[in-house]
Design a protein around this motif. Sequence first.
Motif, PDB file in Angstrom:
ATOM      1  N   ALA A 316       0.828  -1.204   0.000  1.00 48.19           N
ATOM      2  CA  ALA A 316       0.000   0.000   0.000  1.00 48.19           C
ATOM      3  C   ALA A 316       0.865   1.257   0.000  1.00 48.19           C
ATOM      4  N   ASP A 317       1.946   1.245   0.753  1.00 45.78           N
ATOM      5  CA  ASP A 317       2.866   2.391   0.764  1.00 45.78           C
ATOM      6  C   ASP A 317       3.447   2.634  -0.621  1.00 45.78           C
ATOM      7  N   VAL A 318       3.854   1.575  -1.290  1.00 44.43           N
ATOM      8  CA  VAL A 318       4.455   1.711  -2.620  1.00 44.43           C
ATOM      9  C   VAL A 318       3.437   2.283  -3.600  1.00 44.43           C
ATOM     10  N   ALA A 319       2.188   1.796  -3.503  1.00 45.59           N
ATOM     11  CA  ALA A 319       1.156   2.242  -4.433  1.00 45.59           C
ATOM     12  C   ALA A 319       0.777   3.699  -4.229  1.00 45.59           C
ATOM     13  N   VAL A 320       0.872   4.186  -2.999  1.00 48.74           N
ATOM     14  CA  VAL A 320       0.388   5.526  -2.681  1.00 48.74           C
ATOM     15  C   VAL A 320       1.508   6.560  -2.656  1.00 48.74           C
ATOM     16  N   LYS A 321       2.577   6.284  -1.934  1.00 49.28           N
ATOM     17  CA  LYS A 321       3.529   7.334  -1.598  1.00 49.28           C
ATOM     18  C   LYS A 321       4.421   7.762  -2.752  1.00 49.28           C
ATOM     19  N   LYS A 322       4.775   6.817  -3.624  1.00 56.29           N
ATOM     20  CA  LYS A 322       5.650   7.203  -4.735  1.00 56.29           C
ATOM     21  C   LYS A 322       4.926   8.156  -5.679  1.00 56.29           C
ATOM     22  N   ARG A 323       3.677   7.848  -5.977  1.00 57.01           N
ATOM     23  CA  ARG A 323       2.891   8.756  -6.820  1.00 57.01           C
ATOM     24  C   ARG A 323       2.635  10.077  -6.097  1.00 57.01           C
ATOM     25  N   LEU A 324       2.448  10.013  -4.794  1.00 55.13           N
ATOM     26  CA  LEU A 324       2.216  11.217  -3.996  1.00 55.13           C
ATOM     27  C   LEU A 324       3.379  12.198  -4.124  1.00 55.13           C
ATOM     28  N   VAL A 325       4.596  11.708  -3.949  1.00 56.31           N
ATOM     29  CA  VAL A 325       5.774  12.583  -4.030  1.00 56.31           C
ATOM     30  C   VAL A 325       5.944  13.128  -5.446  1.00 56.31           C
ATOM     31  N   SER A 326       5.727  12.289  -6.440  1.00 55.43           N
ATOM     32  CA  SER A 326       5.862  12.738  -7.823  1.00 55.43           C
ATOM     33  C   SER A 326       4.849  13.834  -8.147  1.00 55.43           C
ATOM     34  N   ASP A 327       3.605  13.654  -7.703  1.00 53.93           N
ATOM     35  CA  ASP A 327       2.589  14.690  -7.941  1.00 53.93           C
ATOM     36  C   ASP A 327       2.909  15.968  -7.177  1.00 53.93           C
ATOM     37  N   LEU A 328       3.509  15.839  -5.999  1.00 53.85           N
ATOM     38  CA  LEU A 328       3.887  17.016  -5.223  1.00 53.85           C
ATOM     39  C   LEU A 328       4.935  17.839  -5.957  1.00 53.85           C
ATOM     40  N   ILE A 329       5.889  17.172  -6.597  1.00 52.95           N
ATOM     41  CA  ILE A 329       6.905  17.889  -7.372  1.00 52.95           C
ATOM     42  C   ILE A 329       6.266  18.579  -8.569  1.00 52.95           C
ATOM     43  N   ASP A 330       5.300  17.905  -9.219  1.00 54.40           N
ATOM     44  CA  ASP A 330       4.594  18.551 -10.326  1.00 54.40           C
ATOM     45  C   ASP A 330       3.836  19.780  -9.857  1.00 54.40           C
ATOM     46  N   LEU A 331       3.293  19.727  -8.655  1.00 57.60           N
ATOM     47  CA  LEU A 331       2.536  20.855  -8.122  1.00 57.60           C
ATOM     48  C   LEU A 331       3.431  22.064  -7.887  1.00 57.60           C
ATOM     49  N   MET A 332       4.728  21.842  -7.663  1.00 64.68           N
ATOM     50  CA  MET A 332       5.668  22.952  -7.509  1.00 64.68           C
ATOM     51  C   MET A 332       5.931  23.653  -8.841  1.00 64.68           C
ATOM     52  N   ASN A 333       5.688  22.955  -9.956  1.00 66.78           N
ATOM     53  CA  ASN A 333       5.727  23.574 -11.289  1.00 66.78           C
ATOM     54  C   ASN A 333       7.047  24.275 -11.574  1.00 66.78           C
ATOM     55  N   TYR A 334       8.130  23.536 -11.487  1.00 63.08           N
ATOM     56  CA  TYR A 334       9.430  24.106 -11.840  1.00 63.08           C
ATOM     57  C   TYR A 334       9.493  24.393 -13.338  1.00 63.08           C
ATOM     58  N   THR A 335      10.279  25.400 -13.692  1.00 64.82           N
ATOM     59  CA  THR A 335      10.442  25.800 -15.087  1.00 64.82           C
ATOM     60  C   THR A 335      11.900  25.654 -15.498  1.00 64.82           C
ATOM     61  N   SER A 336      12.135  25.794 -16.812  1.00 66.96           N
ATOM     62  CA  SER A 336      13.509  25.681 -17.308  1.00 66.96           C
ATOM     63  C   SER A 336      14.396  26.785 -16.747  1.00 66.96           C
ATOM     64  N   ARG A 337      13.807  27.934 -16.445  1.00 65.80           N
ATOM     65  CA  ARG A 337      14.603  29.036 -15.897  1.00 65.80           C
ATOM     66  C   ARG A 337      15.120  28.682 -14.504  1.00 65.80           C
ATOM     67  N   ASP A 338      14.359  27.913 -13.747  1.00 67.14           N
ATOM     68  CA  ASP A 338      14.823  27.490 -12.428  1.00 67.14           C
ATOM     69  C   ASP A 338      16.056  26.601 -12.527  1.00 67.14           C
ATOM     70  N   ARG A 339      16.212  25.915 -13.647  1.00 66.02           N
ATOM     71  CA  ARG A 339      17.385  25.063 -13.826  1.00 66.02           C
ATOM     72  C   ARG A 339      18.674  25.873 -13.885  1.00 66.02           C
ATOM     73  N   LEU A 340      18.587  27.086 -14.429  1.00 61.63           N
ATOM     74  CA  LEU A 340      19.784  27.909 -14.603  1.00 61.63           C
ATOM     75  C   LEU A 340      20.226  28.566 -13.310  1.00 61.63           C
ATOM     76  N   ARG A 341      19.264  28.694 -12.367  1.00 60.90           N
ATOM     77  CA  ARG A 341      19.545  29.306 -11.071  1.00 60.90           C
ATOM     78  C   ARG A 341      20.207  30.676 -11.246  1.00 60.90           C
ATOM     79  N   GLU A 342      21.324  30.951 -10.611  1.00 63.05           N
ATOM     80  CA  GLU A 342      21.873  32.309 -10.601  1.00 63.05           C
ATOM     81  C   GLU A 342      22.220  32.805 -12.000  1.00 63.05           C
ATOM     82  N   ARG A 343      22.649  31.897 -12.880  1.00 64.04           N
ATOM     83  CA  ARG A 343      23.051  32.327 -14.224  1.00 64.04           C
ATOM     84  C   ARG A 343      21.899  32.967 -14.981  1.00 64.04           C
TER      85      ARG A 343
END
Length: 623
Positions: A316-343
């Motif tokens: 049950a943990d495997v079925a729920v938590k891995k997708r949970l964390v992945s969706d949480l990262i999607d909710l943060m909505n990082y962009t390509s500009r965030d990849r460059l950071r200070e540059r």
Amino acid sequence: MAASLVFRLHGGGPELVREVLLERGWEEYDRGRGQEEDWNLYWRGSAFRNSEYHNLLPWQRLNHHPKTVGITRKDCLARNLRRMRGTFGSSLYNFSPTAFILPNDYTRFLAEYNHLRLAGELPAYWICKPADLSRGRGIFIFDSVKDLVYDGSMVVQRYISNPLLISGYKFDLRIYACVKSFHPLTVYIHQEGLVRFATEKYDLSSLNNLYAHLTNTSINKLSPFYKTVKERVGKGCKWTMSEFRHFLQSQDTDELLLWQRINNIVTLTLLAIAPSVPSCPNCVELFGFDVLIDVQFKPWLLEVNTSPALTLDCRADVAVKKRLVSDLIDLMNYTSRDRLRERAYRSQRHQTFSFHPHQSLHTSIPVLKFKELRERRLQTPQARTLPLIKALRQPDDKNQRRSRHHVFVDGHLPPVDLNKIYSAQGGIINCNILTATDKMPNLILGPHSRVNRETRPALARHLTGNRSLHASGVTNHDATEAETEMELSAQMIPDNSQRGLGFQRSAASCHPPNIQSGRLKPKPRDRTREWSACHIPPLRVGDFIRTFPFNAATLEAARHGPDVKTVIQELRKLTGRLASSRRKKKVRSEEKFTNSDEDFDSLLWGPKEPPLMSQCLKSLSQL
């Protein structure tokens, strides 16, 4: 090749977060190789220091909001819910058992205990929990005051002695709620969660048997019956929420109303602290709400967990938590500009402010490198003596309350090219030009924090609370500089549009400021075009369903503090409409719940296929 996003884990864990991020192409932060600020996400199990919120840079996110202990510590939760019940009444704030905080409330507890005994009602059972411990440690149940022995801060609650059972086993629900923003309040609840079982059958005659009364996995893993196949429950002590939905179909209950009542618990609990949490758009927090359902199918809030466990103990943990964390990262909505950071930010050396259409003046202001800005801050006495948030209550000495960003104003330099960052998103720009004499607000903690209450000028909406309604808490596009990087890294960016309903982009054009006689006069807001001029939080991101705001009225209320009274009124109306379907009665016209804007709709969280609220309410009105 475009740079990778970088994550930083405090203390080496949790391992699941590392695994998910590495699979998505992220890199782990290496203190010895990179610069100290060269990361995008800092994840830790405990709270961050106030200084870490102040020092956030635009491309960085934290996994905790500041000052949420008001609901994650048991005594604070009991105190805040008691306050809300006294302010707004117990008709809606009736989802938490009667609680007393010991030793301060011992006299009040004793009076209630004696009152129940003299009333001659059914035996009253109580549960005692340490205020600052988790995972079931130090908990015991009693029915006689002589068994109440404690040596620290404790919370004593009425024990829910009539829980709903599955084949004789007690259970509770772990609901995962993500707060994308507190200003304005934006809440998502994950479709999947966990059902946690006790591993021995429920029996009030054996109050000392924790395996029959507690559902904490850390306790039941030690039970001799943990690996035994239990009737209907099976091995272990967990189900997924999908399995629980299948169970509900065999029960005589209004499933949609049950889910809405659980949704109300999450929203009303968060409202207890929302006005006091400083605004920090760079933060996203995942909470674990533990909810118990009694035999009358009434949900009860047991506690709220910060940093809910992400260990994988069973299927049950495997079925729920891995997708949970992945969706949480999607909710943060990082962009390509965030990849460059200070540059990405130091490459554009000048910014241009757009003035009122009737004026042709344009001003270019050079932007220093972040490293140079940091050195200048360190050389400034005010920066070295910056007080923490708690010390910012003192209104008598404004010089000591200056934000760390005031240093930029002294040098006539803005910290970040905010106009271009937001214009590339198609967002609203209603900037008011700050002169050297203006008080520059803290751009990370926002205008709702004590840092900015008395020192901020009239700000654009994307700096005064609306910023978190955008698709990303921090969106850092530059229409001219980042175009090439976008092409290089397009294949590496998570495509949220393929999961759920994606992020809605605004087509609104920029609104330049009105400047007359050198004084700031913001343009009046047109309420009739409010939703066409801003970003509405997406309905769904992966399995995260937006549960607040859920209509136009709550969206507007969220932007004003939030307006708790209005939110509670809307929750009453919605819950009343859903309850009316079971009573087969029409709702009175004065309580009619409608969406005032056709473009604003929500999903009703809980069912396997969440229905649109507008369609659901329309069908109920035809009963």
